[in-house]
Motif scaffolding. Structure first.
Motif, PDB file in Angstrom:
ATOM      1  N   PHE A 258     -59.719 -23.296  -4.119  1.00  0.00           N
ATOM      2  CA  PHE A 258     -60.575 -24.081  -4.871  1.00  0.00           C
ATOM      3  C   PHE A 258     -62.100 -23.856  -4.143  1.00  0.00           C
ATOM      4  CE2 PHE A 258     -56.310 -26.492  -4.563  1.00  0.00           C
ATOM      5  CZ  PHE A 258     -55.986 -26.165  -5.636  1.00  0.00           C
ATOM      6  N   LYS A 259     -62.185 -23.169  -3.483  1.00  0.00           N
ATOM      7  CA  LYS A 259     -63.484 -23.015  -3.061  1.00  0.00           C
ATOM      8  C   LYS A 259     -64.281 -21.920  -3.894  1.00  0.00           C
ATOM      9  CE  LYS A 259     -62.319 -23.293   2.174  1.00  0.00           C
ATOM     10  NZ  LYS A 259     -62.294 -22.408   3.280  1.00  0.00           N
ATOM     11  N   GLY A 260     -65.495 -22.008  -3.950  1.00  0.00           N
ATOM     12  CA  GLY A 260     -66.565 -21.233  -4.619  1.00  0.00           C
ATOM     13  C   GLY A 260     -66.655 -21.739  -6.191  1.00  0.00           C
ATOM     14  N   TYR A 261     -66.359 -23.015  -6.292  1.00  0.00           N
ATOM     15  CA  TYR A 261     -66.613 -23.585  -7.793  1.00  0.00           C
ATOM     16  C   TYR A 261     -67.706 -24.514  -7.557  1.00  0.00           C
ATOM     17  CZ  TYR A 261     -62.618 -21.252  -9.349  1.00  0.00           C
ATOM     18  OH  TYR A 261     -61.740 -20.216  -9.858  1.00  0.00           O
ATOM     19  N   GLY A 262     -68.672 -24.644  -6.758  1.00  0.00           N
ATOM     20  CA  GLY A 262     -69.795 -25.398  -6.700  1.00  0.00           C
ATOM     21  C   GLY A 262     -69.739 -26.662  -7.151  1.00  0.00           C
ATOM     22  N   THR A 263     -70.386 -26.956  -8.162  1.00  0.00           N
ATOM     23  CA  THR A 263     -70.328 -28.517  -8.692  1.00  0.00           C
ATOM     24  C   THR A 263     -69.587 -28.773  -9.621  1.00  0.00           C
ATOM     25  OG1 THR A 263     -72.376 -28.163  -9.890  1.00  0.00           O
ATOM     26  CG2 THR A 263     -72.911 -28.851  -7.901  1.00  0.00           C
ATOM     27  N   GLN A 264     -68.568 -27.608 -10.133  1.00  0.00           N
ATOM     28  CA  GLN A 264     -67.795 -28.105 -10.921  1.00  0.00           C
ATOM     29  C   GLN A 264     -66.663 -29.033 -10.724  1.00  0.00           C
ATOM     30  OE1 GLN A 264     -66.738 -24.684 -13.764  1.00  0.00           O
ATOM     31  NE2 GLN A 264     -67.293 -23.427 -11.764  1.00  0.00           N
ATOM     32  N   LYS A 265     -66.345 -29.793 -11.795  1.00  0.00           N
ATOM     33  CA  LYS A 265     -65.273 -30.909 -11.450  1.00  0.00           C
ATOM     34  C   LYS A 265     -63.715 -30.132 -11.550  1.00  0.00           C
ATOM     35  CE  LYS A 265     -63.385 -35.225 -11.129  1.00  0.00           C
ATOM     36  NZ  LYS A 265     -63.496 -36.034 -10.047  1.00  0.00           N
ATOM     37  N   ILE A 266     -63.122 -30.323 -10.552  1.00  0.00           N
ATOM     38  CA  ILE A 266     -61.894 -29.513 -10.566  1.00  0.00           C
ATOM     39  C   ILE A 266     -60.662 -30.283 -11.064  1.00  0.00           C
ATOM     40  CG2 ILE A 266     -60.260 -28.282  -9.045  1.00  0.00           C
ATOM     41  CD1 ILE A 266     -62.434 -27.249  -7.520  1.00  0.00           C
ATOM     42  N   GLY A 267     -59.808 -29.875 -11.861  1.00  0.00           N
ATOM     43  CA  GLY A 267     -58.495 -30.520 -12.204  1.00  0.00           C
ATOM     44  C   GLY A 267     -57.386 -29.741 -11.647  1.00  0.00           C
ATOM     45  N   ILE A 268     -56.290 -30.362 -11.150  1.00  0.00           N
ATOM     46  CA  ILE A 268     -54.986 -29.791 -10.491  1.00  0.00           C
ATOM     47  C   ILE A 268     -54.031 -30.449 -10.939  1.00  0.00           C
ATOM     48  CG2 ILE A 268     -54.128 -29.242  -8.437  1.00  0.00           C
ATOM     49  CD1 ILE A 268     -56.667 -29.336  -6.910  1.00  0.00           C
ATOM     50  N   LEU A 283     -59.477 -34.173  -9.606  1.00  0.00           N
ATOM     51  CA  LEU A 283     -58.317 -34.874 -10.262  1.00  0.00           C
ATOM     52  C   LEU A 283     -57.251 -34.309 -10.249  1.00  0.00           C
ATOM     53  CD1 LEU A 283     -57.539 -37.083 -12.420  1.00  0.00           C
ATOM     54  CD2 LEU A 283     -58.331 -35.622 -14.135  1.00  0.00           C
ATOM     55  N   PHE A 284     -56.009 -35.017  -9.863  1.00  0.00           N
ATOM     56  CA  PHE A 284     -54.642 -34.256  -9.540  1.00  0.00           C
ATOM     57  C   PHE A 284     -53.826 -35.160 -10.645  1.00  0.00           C
ATOM     58  CE2 PHE A 284     -50.530 -33.997  -7.658  1.00  0.00           C
ATOM     59  CZ  PHE A 284     -50.332 -32.688  -7.362  1.00  0.00           C
ATOM     60  N   ILE A 285     -53.063 -34.104 -11.219  1.00  0.00           N
ATOM     61  CA  ILE A 285     -51.958 -34.881 -12.049  1.00  0.00           C
ATOM     62  C   ILE A 285     -50.706 -34.394 -11.603  1.00  0.00           C
ATOM     63  CG2 ILE A 285     -50.912 -34.852 -14.295  1.00  0.00           C
ATOM     64  CD1 ILE A 285     -53.467 -35.047 -15.574  1.00  0.00           C
ATOM     65  N   SER A 286     -49.627 -35.160 -11.263  1.00  0.00           N
ATOM     66  CA  SER A 286     -48.381 -34.800 -10.803  1.00  0.00           C
ATOM     67  C   SER A 286     -47.293 -34.490 -11.915  1.00  0.00           C
ATOM     68  CB  SER A 286     -47.860 -35.903  -9.912  1.00  0.00           C
ATOM     69  OG  SER A 286     -46.388 -35.537  -9.336  1.00  0.00           O
ATOM     70  N   LEU A 287     -46.772 -33.144 -11.861  1.00  0.00           N
ATOM     71  CA  LEU A 287     -45.706 -32.951 -12.986  1.00  0.00           C
ATOM     72  C   LEU A 287     -44.401 -33.268 -12.591  1.00  0.00           C
ATOM     73  CD1 LEU A 287     -46.589 -29.162 -13.982  1.00  0.00           C
ATOM     74  CD2 LEU A 287     -46.993 -31.229 -15.398  1.00  0.00           C
ATOM     75  N   CYS A 288     -44.127 -33.452 -11.270  1.00  0.00           N
ATOM     76  CA  CYS A 288     -42.637 -33.745 -10.832  1.00  0.00           C
ATOM     77  C   CYS A 288     -42.662 -33.858  -9.248  1.00  0.00           C
ATOM     78  CB  CYS A 288     -41.657 -32.305 -10.992  1.00  0.00           C
ATOM     79  SG  CYS A 288     -42.371 -30.852 -10.417  1.00  0.00           S
ATOM     80  N   SER A 289     -41.479 -34.327  -8.809  1.00  0.00           N
ATOM     81  CA  SER A 289     -41.538 -34.689  -7.473  1.00  0.00           C
ATOM     82  C   SER A 289     -41.292 -33.619  -6.444  1.00  0.00           C
ATOM     83  CB  SER A 289     -40.336 -35.900  -7.361  1.00  0.00           C
ATOM     84  OG  SER A 289     -39.070 -35.260  -7.771  1.00  0.00           O
ATOM     85  N   SER A 290     -40.617 -32.542  -6.929  1.00  0.00           N
ATOM     86  CA  SER A 290     -40.519 -31.347  -5.963  1.00  0.00           C
ATOM     87  C   SER A 290     -40.656 -30.101  -6.648  1.00  0.00           C
ATOM     88  CB  SER A 290     -39.142 -31.337  -5.550  1.00  0.00           C
ATOM     89  OG  SER A 290     -38.118 -31.054  -6.441  1.00  0.00           O
ATOM     90  N   GLU A 291     -40.948 -29.110  -6.132  1.00  0.00           N
ATOM     91  CA  GLU A 291     -41.212 -27.674  -6.711  1.00  0.00           C
ATOM     92  C   GLU A 291     -40.016 -27.186  -7.396  1.00  0.00           C
ATOM     93  OE1 GLU A 291     -43.360 -24.943  -4.682  1.00  0.00           O
ATOM     94  OE2 GLU A 291     -44.092 -26.269  -2.982  1.00  0.00           O
ATOM     95  N   ALA A 292     -38.736 -27.632  -7.275  1.00  0.00           N
ATOM     96  CA  ALA A 292     -37.600 -27.244  -7.903  1.00  0.00           C
ATOM     97  C   ALA A 292     -37.290 -27.952  -8.856  1.00  0.00           C
ATOM     98  CB  ALA A 292     -36.512 -27.205  -6.739  1.00  0.00           C
ATOM     99  N   ASP A 293     -37.957 -29.011  -9.434  1.00  0.00           N
ATOM    100  CA  ASP A 293     -37.546 -29.905 -10.397  1.00  0.00           C
ATOM    101  C   ASP A 293     -38.326 -29.561 -11.753  1.00  0.00           C
ATOM    102  OD1 ASP A 293     -36.461 -31.864 -12.027  1.00  0.00           O
ATOM    103  OD2 ASP A 293     -36.952 -33.350 -10.877  1.00  0.00           O
ATOM    104  N   TYR A 294     -37.639 -28.315 -12.279  1.00  0.00           N
ATOM    105  CA  TYR A 294     -38.210 -27.733 -13.276  1.00  0.00           C
ATOM    106  C   TYR A 294     -38.073 -28.317 -14.559  1.00  0.00           C
ATOM    107  CZ  TYR A 294     -37.688 -23.784 -10.104  1.00  0.00           C
ATOM    108  OH  TYR A 294     -37.611 -22.905  -8.835  1.00  0.00           O
ATOM    109  N   ARG A 295     -36.937 -29.143 -14.807  1.00  0.00           N
ATOM    110  CA  ARG A 295     -36.804 -29.787 -15.813  1.00  0.00           C
ATOM    111  C   ARG A 295     -37.830 -31.025 -15.912  1.00  0.00           C
ATOM    112  NH1 ARG A 295     -32.406 -30.959 -19.158  1.00  0.00           N
ATOM    113  NH2 ARG A 295     -32.250 -28.722 -19.148  1.00  0.00           N
TER     114      ARG A 295
END
Length: 348
Positions: A258-268, A283-295
């Motif tokens: 996420f380096k090099g984006y200056g003053t831009q607001k980053i969403g993840i 701004l972070f939004i969680s998709l799932c509890s673990s990386e293997a929980d694809y469903r």
């Protein structure tokens, strides 16, 4: 005029409290209106598949390209006899195993019952039988085939809740059913049964391995191309928020992404386990509890994209999940949403 909303949930359906609303919905569809209905995959924008005017309203409301065919929804196998060629026994076996459920079958078209606009003037049609109790009840009550692409503006994230439909299409469609949200969150698997061996035209919750286990035969895959698509999701960029969306292939492993984006607001957007790599101001939004929980990630993907779309983020990064059969549909939608904007993951 605002879009009409009917509240019909699964509990009401069980207690037979919905007859008047189902009658209103049927009347609207009979007269060529279009209605947002729930399915187990995403919300669909339904119209009479036989009615060219209704199909025009679907394309117009969505801003959908005319060469992108629609999936026809039915409630019983008997309905197929009206507009498809007699089925191979292998196709029937697959339908008996997976329907109702999140899979569509592309079959040879028969006769002129369906509007040519529904099938984008192709000689085949994609058909599915949804398992969402309310969506299925609507199809039974209407008792004619409904064309129902996702109920969103074309190219935007698909809706998994009726509120998403209102966000995109309020005033553009006659009505929407407020019901229990989608349980899968990604569009159906599409299997092309017009050629042999059968080929997956769009990955979904039902995997290649599951299909092959039933068939006891190999299933192929459509290669991407510029020809007219035989299924939705094959040609155009889909599911995208308004901001640039970049997938970090190999996954989010470092704050260095996420380096090099200056003053831009980053969403993840990513699994909870990678939150530690998010910059403090992101701004972070969680998709799932673990990386293997694809469903779980699949079920939450479109809601996360819609939330980011409404946020102050200037640029959005999304975690690239490990590539395997179970994550194929999820990563297919992520790549479609990014338009293949990719950076390689870095290790700390």
């Amino acid at each position: 005029m605002d879009t009409k909303v009917w509240e019909i949930n699964i509990e009401q359906l069980k207690h037979d409290e919905t007859q008047d609303k189902l009658d209103e919905i049927k009347t609207a569809l009979v007269y060529g209106e279009v209605v947002g209905i729930p399915t187990e995959t995403v919300y669909g924008l339904a119209g009479d598949a036989r009615n060219a005017e209704a199909i025009h309203k679907i394309f117009s409301a969505k801003g959908r390209p005319g060469d992108n065919p629609l999936i026809v929804h039915i409630h019983s196998l008997e309905q197929l006899d009206d507009f498809t060629v007699q089925r191979d026994s292998r196709v029937t076996a697959l339908m008996n195993h997976f329907w109702p459920g999140p899979i569509s079958f592309i079959l040879p078209l028969k006769g002129s019952m369906l509007s040519g606009k529904t099938v984008a003037e192709l000689s085949s049609v994609a058909v599915r039988m949804p398992s969402h109790p309310v969506g299925h009840a609507i199809l039974e009550h209407v008792d004619f085939p409904l064309a129902a692409p996702s109920a969103n503006l074309s190219g935007k994230p698909s809706p998994t809740d009726h509120k998403h439909v209102i966000d995109d299409l309020n005033g553009k469609v006659y009505g929407v059913v407020a019901s229990d949200p989608a349980t899968y969150g990604l569009e159906s698997t599409v299997l092309d049964c017009t050629q042999y061996p059968y080929r997956i035209a769009r990955p979904g919750s039902i995997t290649k391995e599951e299909l092959e286990n039933v068939l006891e035969e190999t299933v192929g895959k459509h290669e991407p191309g510029s020809e007219q698509p035989v299924s939705p999701g094959m040609k155009y960029k889909h599911y995208a928020p308004r901001q640039p969306l970049i997938v970090i292939e190999g996954g989010i492993r470092s704050k260095a992404h996420f380096k090099g984006y200056g003053t831009q607001k980053i969403g993840i957007i990513g699994p909870e386990t990678v939150r530690e790599y998010a910059p403090n101001e992101a701004l972070f939004i969680s998709l799932c509890s673990s990386e293997a929980d694809y469903r779980e990630a699949a079920r939450n993907l479109y809601a996360a994209l819609r939330k980011m779309d409404k946020s102050e983020a200037d640029v959005i990064f999304i975690h690239g999940f490990s590539k395997n059969e179970d994550s194929e549909a999820l990563m297919n939608r992520i790549y479609k949403a990014t338009g293949d904007k990719i950076i390689k993951g870095e290790q700390e």
